[in-house]
Design a protein around this motif. Structure first.
Motif, PDB file in Angstrom:
ATOM      1  N   MET A  14     -10.049   9.793   4.161  1.00  0.00           N
ATOM      2  CA  MET A  14      -9.282   9.720   2.897  1.00  0.00           C
ATOM      3  C   MET A  14      -9.932   8.757   1.910  1.00  0.00           C
ATOM      4  N   LEU A  15     -10.472   7.652   2.426  1.00  0.00           N
ATOM      5  CA  LEU A  15     -11.082   6.651   1.536  1.00  0.00           C
ATOM      6  C   LEU A  15     -12.278   7.237   0.786  1.00  0.00           C
ATOM      7  N   ILE A  16     -13.015   8.077   1.479  1.00  0.00           N
ATOM      8  CA  ILE A  16     -14.228   8.616   0.857  1.00  0.00           C
ATOM      9  C   ILE A  16     -13.942   9.861   0.023  1.00  0.00           C
ATOM     10  N   THR A  17     -13.025  10.680   0.493  1.00  0.00           N
ATOM     11  CA  THR A  17     -12.866  11.978  -0.177  1.00  0.00           C
ATOM     12  C   THR A  17     -11.731  12.015  -1.188  1.00  0.00           C
ATOM     13  N   THR A  18     -10.893  10.981  -1.256  1.00  0.00           N
ATOM     14  CA  THR A  18      -9.811  11.011  -2.238  1.00  0.00           C
ATOM     15  C   THR A  18      -9.858   9.738  -3.076  1.00  0.00           C
ATOM     16  N   ARG A  19      -9.050   9.728  -4.116  1.00  0.00           N
ATOM     17  CA  ARG A  19      -8.957   8.526  -4.945  1.00  0.00           C
ATOM     18  C   ARG A  19      -7.612   7.829  -4.739  1.00  0.00           C
ATOM     19  N   LYS A  20      -6.990   8.092  -3.600  1.00  0.00           N
ATOM     20  CA  LYS A  20      -5.699   7.469  -3.303  1.00  0.00           C
ATOM     21  C   LYS A  20      -5.859   5.956  -3.205  1.00  0.00           C
ATOM     22  N   GLU A  21      -4.816   5.235  -3.636  1.00  0.00           N
ATOM     23  CA  GLU A  21      -4.808   3.780  -3.489  1.00  0.00           C
ATOM     24  C   GLU A  21      -4.821   3.453  -2.002  1.00  0.00           C
ATOM     25  N   ILE A  22      -5.404   2.296  -1.659  1.00  0.00           N
ATOM     26  CA  ILE A  22      -5.454   1.901  -0.242  1.00  0.00           C
ATOM     27  C   ILE A  22      -4.039   1.701   0.306  1.00  0.00           C
ATOM     28  N   GLN A  23      -3.170   1.167  -0.540  1.00  0.00           N
ATOM     29  CA  GLN A  23      -1.773   0.966  -0.124  1.00  0.00           C
ATOM     30  C   GLN A  23      -1.137   2.316   0.238  1.00  0.00           C
ATOM     31  N   GLU A  24      -1.459   3.330  -0.584  1.00  0.00           N
ATOM     32  CA  GLU A  24      -0.893   4.663  -0.370  1.00  0.00           C
ATOM     33  C   GLU A  24      -1.399   5.251   0.953  1.00  0.00           C
ATOM     34  N   ILE A  25      -2.696   5.049   1.221  1.00  0.00           N
ATOM     35  CA  ILE A  25      -3.271   5.545   2.479  1.00  0.00           C
ATOM     36  C   ILE A  25      -2.615   4.837   3.656  1.00  0.00           C
ATOM     37  N   SER A  26      -2.462   3.524   3.513  1.00  0.00           N
ATOM     38  CA  SER A  26      -1.829   2.735   4.570  1.00  0.00           C
ATOM     39  C   SER A  26      -0.407   3.239   4.834  1.00  0.00           C
ATOM     40  N   ASP A  27       0.329   3.490   3.759  1.00  0.00           N
ATOM     41  CA  ASP A  27       1.717   3.970   3.915  1.00  0.00           C
ATOM     42  C   ASP A  27       1.749   5.348   4.561  1.00  0.00           C
ATOM     43  N   SER A  28       0.823   6.244   4.108  1.00  0.00           N
ATOM     44  CA  SER A  28       0.860   7.617   4.627  1.00  0.00           C
ATOM     45  C   SER A  28       0.515   7.659   6.114  1.00  0.00           C
ATOM     46  N   LEU A  29      -0.165   6.601   6.603  1.00  0.00           N
ATOM     47  CA  LEU A  29      -0.532   6.574   8.020  1.00  0.00           C
ATOM     48  C   LEU A  29       0.381   5.641   8.826  1.00  0.00           C
ATOM     49  N   HIS A  30       1.480   5.226   8.192  1.00  0.00           N
ATOM     50  CA  HIS A  30       2.512   4.419   8.866  1.00  0.00           C
ATOM     51  C   HIS A  30       1.986   3.110   9.449  1.00  0.00           C
ATOM     52  N   PHE A  31       1.239   2.368   8.650  1.00  0.00           N
ATOM     53  CA  PHE A  31       0.754   1.077   9.147  1.00  0.00           C
ATOM     54  C   PHE A  31       1.726  -0.069   8.868  1.00  0.00           C
TER      55      PHE A  31
END
Lengths: 77, 365
Positions: free
Chosen positions: B314-331
């Motif tokens: 996700m970090l490489i292929t999207t422009r999602k915020e890191i917070q958003e990635i963290s939330d979507s993966l339930h960290f």
């Protein structure tokens, strides 16, 4: 890096396809086209007729080595 | 340009020298063309191409929805409309009729156009309905054999030899109203067969069914023939990967395989040991102990590994915020995500994105 005026659009896109990472064209209006995406390629082609679109935008490569692959289409800023 | 992009022109050129039959080529964005080689009586040949047309209204709508998703500026959107706004929208049947007209104009004979560029087909030169039926039946038999061969390789986890690029349904009678539907149906059946084959090869039922459902949705959403062909290859590769992974992890028990499959398919959900154990049908304590014993890794650590692998993509292929990635993966929170990421990858998520991932892999190697 800036793009030269594109006479050979297809050659440019085919070279982009051979790049290792993503290649983006960023326009002066803030559009960021991923040139490996087919829809973005069509958009890019549609806008290529506008010379200002090409000369005012710039190319960004996710992988540094890709600049070398594209150098014949790029010009030094 | 539209014709060359996506290889549609090359597809037409490659058919030079074959029997004169008009071919309907579908390209990206739902565009279509009719192409036919005309062999001149004086020698030489000309490639005649009609198009582009949008094959269906839905293809045009999907292009426009694609523009919305990209969130592009009005200026660029206007340029796009200027180029594609004049492309007519035709039904497949109408395009087929144009293909027949083109052939009649060139050769003064009627014919049945082919879709895309299927392998050379003797049936094209035969005229009676009986002969066509017989040829179709032979084609069907050949494709059934090809399909058997693919399933055999899938069960073994070996790559099939390079063969004709076709699949059941690609060579069929194009007089039917909706050929795309027929191809989709056949591909869906083939997906089901692949799913059953990998289950027999030891892949967990849950993993196989999840993959099957995922590809069924993609196939249903496809709009062009080229897209369907790519999906067929992608679907087959996905199942083949599962068989290979299963063979690589040959030492794992069924319970651990089920558990790993469930985690890989549900890492975006809030996973708990209780839920995983319930799904796999084992007691929590037993499953947890068994997992650690067989994999050398705690269940929680394995979930982290799977989630961090997804985060890297996700970090490489999207422009999602890191917070958003963290939330979507339930960290739970950003600090926890950063800590786990740094522990497993060696750098922070932000640094990983900045370096584009590849550089880190090279450094590690």
């Amino acid at each position: 890096m800036k793009l030269k005026a594109l006479n050979q659009y297809i050659d440019f896109i085919e070279t982009v396809q051979g790049c290792e990472g993503e290649v983006f064209f960023c326009s002066s209006e803030g559009d960021r086209l991923n040139l490996k995406s087919m829809l973005s390629q069509f958009l890019f082609a549609a806008a290529c007729g506008d010379r200002a679109f090409l000369t005012e935008g710039h190319v960004e490569c996710a992988v540094a080595q890709d600049y070398r692959r594209l150098e014949e289409f790029l010009t030094a800023e | 340009m539209l014709l060359r992009a996506g290889g549609a022109l090359q597809l037409a050129i490659d058919r030079k020298g074959e029997e004169p039959v008009p071919r309907i080529i579908s390209g990206n964005l739902g565009l279509g063309w009719v192409a036919e080689w005309v062999y001149l009586p004086t020698g030489g040949e000309i490639l005649v191409i009609l198009g582009p047309v949008y094959l269906k209204n839905t293809a045009l709508e999907q292009s426009l929805q694609g523009l919305d998703r990209l969130g592009i500026s009005q200026h660029l959107r206007r340029q796009f409309y200027n180029v594609l706004g004049d492309v007519p929208v035709l039904s497949f049947e109408m395009l087929r009729q144009y293909a027949c007209i083109l052939h009649y104009t060139c050769y003064q004979e009627s014919c049945s156009p082919l879709v895309a560029a299927p392998p050379k087909n003797d049936a094209a030169e035969k005229s009676s309905e009986e002969e066509e039926l017989s040829a179709n039946s032979n084609d069907y038999q050949r494709m059934a054999e090809y399909e058997e061969m693919l399933l055999h390789h899938l069960a073994e986890g070996t790559a099939p030899p390079e063969g004709p690029n076709r699949y059941p349904g690609e060579l069929q009678n194009f007089n039917m109203k909706d050929p795309a539907r027929v191809i989709k149906d056949n591909l869906l059946i083939f997906t089901g067969l692949c799913s059953r084959t990998v289950i027999k090869s030891g892949v967990s039922v849950y993993t196989a069914r999840t993959t099957e459902n995922e590809w069924v949705q993609k196939i249903e959403a496809a709009t062009t023939f080229s897209e369907l062909r790519k999906l067929r290859e992608g679907m087959y590769s996905a199942f083949l990967r599962q068989v290979r992974q299963q063979k690589d992890s040959g030492g794992f028990s069924r319970a651990v395989q089920e558990c790993r499959g469930y985690i890989q398919a549900n890492y975006t959900q809030d996973l708990t040991l209780e839920e995983i154990a319930r799904h796999c049908g084992y007691a929590e304590y037993y499953l947890s102990r068994k997992f650690t014993k067989e994999t050398g890794m705690k269940l929680g650590d394995y979930i982290h590994t799977v989630r961090i692998d997804a985060a890297k993509i996700m970090l490489i292929t999207t422009r999602k915020e890191i917070q958003e990635i963290s939330d979507s993966l339930h960290f739970g929170n950003r600090n926890h995500f950063d800590r786990v990421f740094r522990h497993l990858v060696g750098v922070s998520p932000a640094k990983y994105r900045e370096l584009g991932g590849r550089l880190i892999q090279k450094e590690n190697s």
